[in-house]
Design a protein around this motif. Structure first.
Motif, mmCIF file in Angstrom:
data_model
loop_
_atom_site.group_PDB
_atom_site.id
_atom_site.type_symbol
_atom_site.label_atom_id
_atom_site.label_comp_id
_atom_site.label_asym_id
_atom_site.label_seq_id
_atom_site.Cartn_x
_atom_site.Cartn_y
_atom_site.Cartn_z
ATOM 1 N N ARG A 125 0.772 -1.335 0.045
ATOM 2 C CA ARG A 125 0.040 0.016 0.065
ATOM 3 C C ARG A 125 0.839 1.124 -0.018
ATOM 4 O O ARG A 125 1.991 1.359 0.952
ATOM 5 N N PHE A 127 0.852 5.726 -0.093
ATOM 6 C CA PHE A 127 -0.060 6.851 -0.014
ATOM 7 C C PHE A 127 1.064 8.034 -0.511
ATOM 8 O O PHE A 127 2.054 8.000 0.107
ATOM 9 N N SER A 138 -3.638 7.195 -3.470
ATOM 10 C CA SER A 138 -3.307 6.200 -2.560
ATOM 11 C C SER A 138 -3.363 4.930 -3.656
ATOM 12 O O SER A 138 -4.358 5.099 -4.368
#
Length: 168
Positions: A125, A127, A138
């Protein structure tokens, strides 16, 4: 009568961190800053699984950036499995738009990194924020370590490290 107080809104850098934390924790994908993530699960020199990642921050996110001062860029990345953080990256830098502004506005930015990969699937992940209160984006992608048999060749899937949208 009793009335609950309004929750206090985080201000300044605290609000930025809350926004980043929410996007990472929930695995959100989206935002006004276009992101494209290319991953290559492989193995390192010791034979341990690793995932190489190329994060492309689209040029559209920098179209309104001016060269009058450096542009700050914040990048947060987490490798997670079943709600646990396995590895993370946090980087804050500035881009001198008076020197590389035209290149950033036409091609965007690319971030290259690698994370150790568990033997099963994990979630990668990212961002990103461009500017102190600028656009954010994101992206989340599930990655799995392929089964490597000793002495056997490994064929990787084709990689497109730039989005194909608008290029075909």
């Amino acid at each position: 009568t009793y009335q609950a107080r309004e929750p206090r809104m985080a201000e300044g850098n605290g609000a930025n961190r809350l926004e980043a934390a929410e996007a990472i924790a929930k695995g959100l994908t989206g935002g006004s800053l276009p992101l494209h993530l290319t991953t290559l699960p492989y193995r390192n020199g010791l034979g341990q699984p690793v995932v190489h990642a190329v994060l492309d921050i689209g040029a559209q996110g920098f179209s309104s950036a001016t060269a009058d001062r450096p542009l700050s860029v914040e990048i947060y990345a987490y490798l997670m499995k079943e709600g646990r953080v396995l590895d993370s990256l946090a980087a804050s830098t500035s881009v001198d738009l008076s020197k590389v502004g035209n290149a950033v506005r036409s091609s965007g930015l690319q971030i290259l990194t690698a994370f150790p990969l568990p033997t099963h699937a994990a979630s990668l992940r990212f961002f990103v924020r461009a500017g102190e209160s600028g656009p954010t984006g994101s992206i989340q992608q599930n990655v799995t370590a392929p089964a490597f048999a000793s002495g056997q060749p490994v064929l990787s899937a084709p990689l497109f490290n730039l989005p194909l949208t608008g290029r075909m």
